[in-house]
Design an enzyme around this catalytic site. Sequence first.
Site, PDB file in Angstrom:
ATOM      1  N   VAL A 152     -24.757   9.097 -12.073  1.00 44.25           N
ATOM      2  CA  VAL A 152     -24.201   9.491 -10.866  1.00 44.25           C
ATOM      3  C   VAL A 152     -22.677  10.063 -11.176  1.00 44.25           C
ATOM      4  O   VAL A 152     -22.124  11.156 -10.481  1.00 44.25           O
ATOM      5  CB  VAL A 152     -24.507   8.459  -9.665  1.00 44.25           C
ATOM      6  CG1 VAL A 152     -23.733   9.197  -8.396  1.00 44.25           C
ATOM      7  CG2 VAL A 152     -25.700   8.377  -9.429  1.00 44.25           C
ATOM      8  N   ILE A 175     -30.522  14.255   0.152  1.00 38.93           N
ATOM      9  CA  ILE A 175     -30.975  14.523   1.363  1.00 38.93           C
ATOM     10  C   ILE A 175     -29.812  14.121   2.418  1.00 38.93           C
ATOM     11  O   ILE A 175     -29.910  12.850   2.221  1.00 38.93           O
ATOM     12  CB  ILE A 175     -32.263  14.103   1.473  1.00 38.93           C
ATOM     13  CG1 ILE A 175     -33.298  14.358   0.486  1.00 38.93           C
ATOM     14  CG2 ILE A 175     -32.863  14.320   3.089  1.00 38.93           C
ATOM     15  CD1 ILE A 175     -34.593  14.138   0.554  1.00 38.93           C
ATOM     16  N   GLY A 201     -31.278  12.046  -9.328  1.00 35.58           N
ATOM     17  CA  GLY A 201     -30.755  13.044 -10.067  1.00 35.58           C
ATOM     18  C   GLY A 201     -28.998  13.079 -10.181  1.00 35.58           C
ATOM     19  O   GLY A 201     -28.665  12.772  -8.991  1.00 35.58           O
ATOM     20  N   LYS A 235     -27.523   1.330  -3.057  1.00 36.20           N
ATOM     21  CA  LYS A 235     -28.671   0.783  -2.256  1.00 36.20           C
ATOM     22  C   LYS A 235     -28.934  -0.420  -2.240  1.00 36.20           C
ATOM     23  O   LYS A 235     -28.976  -1.296  -1.219  1.00 36.20           O
ATOM     24  CB  LYS A 235     -29.698   1.658  -2.377  1.00 36.20           C
ATOM     25  CG  LYS A 235     -30.528   1.558  -3.938  1.00 36.20           C
ATOM     26  CD  LYS A 235     -31.627   2.244  -3.768  1.00 36.20           C
ATOM     27  CE  LYS A 235     -31.949   2.275  -5.431  1.00 36.20           C
ATOM     28  NZ  LYS A 235     -31.603   3.388  -6.080  1.00 36.20           N
ATOM     29  N   LYS A 273     -34.368   0.793   0.458  1.00 36.71           N
ATOM     30  CA  LYS A 273     -33.940   2.114   1.216  1.00 36.71           C
ATOM     31  C   LYS A 273     -34.511   2.127   2.607  1.00 36.71           C
ATOM     32  O   LYS A 273     -33.887   2.488   3.693  1.00 36.71           O
ATOM     33  CB  LYS A 273     -34.510   3.431   0.414  1.00 36.71           C
ATOM     34  CG  LYS A 273     -33.672   3.623  -1.013  1.00 36.71           C
ATOM     35  CD  LYS A 273     -34.641   4.693  -1.772  1.00 36.71           C
ATOM     36  CE  LYS A 273     -33.696   5.058  -2.952  1.00 36.71           C
ATOM     37  NZ  LYS A 273     -34.621   5.817  -4.047  1.00 36.71           N
ATOM     38  N   ASP A 313     -37.225  -0.400  -4.935  1.00 36.26           N
ATOM     39  CA  ASP A 313     -36.372   0.438  -4.779  1.00 36.26           C
ATOM     40  C   ASP A 313     -36.694   1.200  -3.425  1.00 36.26           C
ATOM     41  O   ASP A 313     -35.659   1.387  -2.472  1.00 36.26           O
ATOM     42  CB  ASP A 313     -36.532   1.718  -5.731  1.00 36.26           C
ATOM     43  CG  ASP A 313     -35.467   2.888  -5.473  1.00 36.26           C
ATOM     44  OD1 ASP A 313     -34.366   2.811  -5.753  1.00 36.26           O
ATOM     45  OD2 ASP A 313     -36.157   4.062  -5.043  1.00 36.26           O
ATOM     46  N   VAL A 330     -29.581   6.559   0.016  1.00 32.26           N
ATOM     47  CA  VAL A 330     -30.761   6.794   0.218  1.00 32.26           C
ATOM     48  C   VAL A 330     -31.306   8.083  -0.035  1.00 32.26           C
ATOM     49  O   VAL A 330     -30.602   9.058   0.389  1.00 32.26           O
ATOM     50  CB  VAL A 330     -31.078   6.323   1.824  1.00 32.26           C
ATOM     51  CG1 VAL A 330     -32.526   6.577   2.013  1.00 32.26           C
ATOM     52  CG2 VAL A 330     -30.701   4.959   1.836  1.00 32.26           C
ATOM     53  N   GLU A 367     -37.621   4.764 -15.679  1.00 30.80           N
ATOM     54  CA  GLU A 367     -36.772   3.504 -16.465  1.00 30.80           C
ATOM     55  C   GLU A 367     -37.789   3.102 -17.724  1.00 30.80           C
ATOM     56  O   GLU A 367     -39.071   3.068 -17.299  1.00 30.80           O
ATOM     57  CB  GLU A 367     -36.331   2.527 -15.988  1.00 30.80           C
ATOM     58  CG  GLU A 367     -35.484   2.815 -14.684  1.00 30.80           C
ATOM     59  CD  GLU A 367     -34.177   3.051 -15.048  1.00 30.80           C
ATOM     60  OE1 GLU A 367     -33.483   2.524 -15.870  1.00 30.80           O
ATOM     61  OE2 GLU A 367     -33.419   4.167 -14.282  1.00 30.80           O
TER      62      GLU A 367
END
Lengths: 433, 433
Positions: free
Chosen positions: B14, B136, B302, B105, B205, B201, B132, B190
Amino acid sequence: MKKVKIALMGLGNVGTGVWMILDSNKKEIMKRSGYDVEVAKILVRNKDKKRDVEVPEEIITTDFNDILEDDSIKIVIEVMGGIEPAKEYMLKCMDRNKHIVTANKMLIATEGDELFEKAHDKGVVFNYEASVAGGIPIIKGIEESLTANKIEEFYGIVNGTTNYILSKMQLERLNFDVALKQAQDMGYAEADPTSDIEGFDAQYKLAILSSLAFGTKVDVNNVYREGITKIESIDMKYAKKFDMVIKLLAIAKESNGKLELKVQPTMIPKEHPLANVYDSFNAIFIKGNAVGDLMFYGRGAGSLPTGSAVVGDIVAILRSNVDVANYSHIAQNDLWHREIQNISESHSKFYIRITVIDQPGVLGEITTILGKYNVSLRSVIQKGEENSKGQVTIVLFTHKTSEADVSSAIEELMNLKPVITIDNVIRIEDFKN
Amino acid sequence: MKKVKIALMGLGNVGTGVWMILDSNKKEIMKRSGYDVEVAKILVRNKDKKRDVEVPEEIITTDFNDILEDDSIKIVIEVMGGIEPAKEYMLKCMDRNKHIVTANKMLIATEGDELFEKAHDKGVVFNYEASVAGGIPIIKGIEESLTANKIEEFYGIVNGTTNYILSKMQLERLNFDVALKQAQDMGYAEADPTSDIEGFDAQYKLAILSSLAFGTKVDVNNVYREGITKIESIDMKYAKKFDMVIKLLAIAKESNGKLELKVQPTMIPKEHPLANVYDSFNAIFIKGNAVGDLMFYGRGAGSLPTGSAVVGDIVAILRSNVDVANYSHIAQNDLWHREIQNISESHSKFYIRITVIDQPGVLGEITTILGKYNVSLRSVIQKGEENSKGQVTIVLFTHKTSEADVSSAIEELMNLKPVITIDNVIRIEDFKN
């Protein structure tokens, strides 16, 4: 709890939704905004009109000055529609340091500049989320969430009426007229449906969105516009044969350094997210150079969905400081000047449906003319059965071709003896550049 | 042009995206924010690690104090991940009046309260859009655009890895293991895929989104969680037979005054907008009492999509007043206390796949037990062909039933002599209440 007074100008479809939401979600709005919102005045044309909601008589007025001159009214909601007097009223309210929320797409698209400038000069907030795609937060999405991106293109289904009609035609094989009638019966289409079915409504919305997304002034008259009245169920059938559907799209993309802006019925692959947007739903599919593909989907019209956007805009104002007019506008509108491409410079793949006299050599004559104008074909369907007049249908799918070449070819085709009619020409969008 | 200094903590996936966006979209960001953004420091664990981007050596540091003690750094971006030292670092930065943007998160879902409170006390901005669904804008969507609504329920595909695996299983009929391997080869999963495929995960979220949407504190441990490891291609096949697909959904809805929060593989009708979300895409489908149905769709992970959300959060801070720490937080987290329903109180329709010895009367025995626990059946498929051991598959679709009843029935079924295995139990969601 702090109190704030607001006024509504208009109590039609959207105004009623705003009133209902402020009433039924009062507690939520109070907690989220920190304010107890009181509708102090509602401007209407006719006091005696029967309404869907019960509103205290004493707040209804037919005199705009009751709102303008009341300095305790901090926010004015314009949901009356039309250019005048809506524009004059909003300008005057801004002069009195009132913040404005509007749902008026036609006004923003055609004469918005003057309103943006006035809001900038006076430091008041001017919010218009409800003007495009009803409850879908596409304005805030572009203006506040996608600020990290160069927006490369977007494709929108931004008119619920036409999407309803096209969905009916596709899924239930109705004719256009029957589907339009159903849309009118459902209340989706007006008695005079011109603004929807001829694409004017979508044209306004495309002008607003593209001006935001590309940071440039867009003259609505430079947006190419074509409605859906020429689409027939047979076109739906041929689209299906090639795994495509027909949608009325508002398209904005870059093309040779210019902006290509067009509202048009478009054949798109059936697996694209926009192809699965049915009924009166709206959706906007955006590509940003960082975020990639993004789509917003929801109700593009209706009292409560549009009211949701209006009230969201009110809450946004309350969360800033409603008592002062020192809002600093980022003048998105003229960040970058961009030229708008003329439709004749545009390139697309095309679907062309032709009725011809069934005689030897006719296909050869047609392809010769197409070849002359560099229109190359991906596939041809010649329907076997003649009708009673000895006529058959020929359907052509072209490779990517310039608009000008296709126009010239079609003009020449029309003069060809065996060609009875050019029934339809529909652009194809496969979302590959 | 005003200048502002920011710092990155972390330069992984990131962090690299953030760096690249700030570089390639510098002009856009300047125009939209009014600031020339300078990354003054980047905190890394290992200075000598090979990186995908070229970063000036002098801004790389392994000492957090280089960031903390530099008062000219106004905004700190936490993209290191994990609980500690990320949390300690952010708290300390807030104490020094630095605004924070994070993509973390796990931290927000488990120990976010402390961070929200500190931000509130110090008046600094604390933005976490990237935590999250990547690019988006779902956090801003709920927090800023849907403020007019009571949010009634939402359903999210919030984990790209599992959606990629399930898409492969559905469309290419791959087995889970093969699909997982492909996801790993593609870099979506992963080496240790537990957090994704077991639903952890998505659980984080869901905790973050539901706490925002319902204005209540949500303990992540009260979110029911079930992964996708038990899904087999045969389940996909049976789903298809009933016009459904299987998705890993994060579900939040009201149920008897309590909140029902669950992450689970779910069978949904194939015409629902979520059913058409494929590959590593994410989508969140929300129902508000004003806006109606709304869906956000895009890249949930991504480098660049997540970076888009982070940089959007930075621009939002720059558009407020970056030099002062007087941001007034609406403490969404504790607006309304809501109890979380235990999964045993939940009601669903169920798909149950059982392997039995093919002998007369076995179906009767099974349905008798189901009847005893009030589990009524919508349909039953008994597969004709036995395998080499004389075993056949029975598939049951139930009507809406309580979780507790189904559990009891299944326990008793397992003790039934001809029952070899209860192969799978998958909940069905038809989006009707």
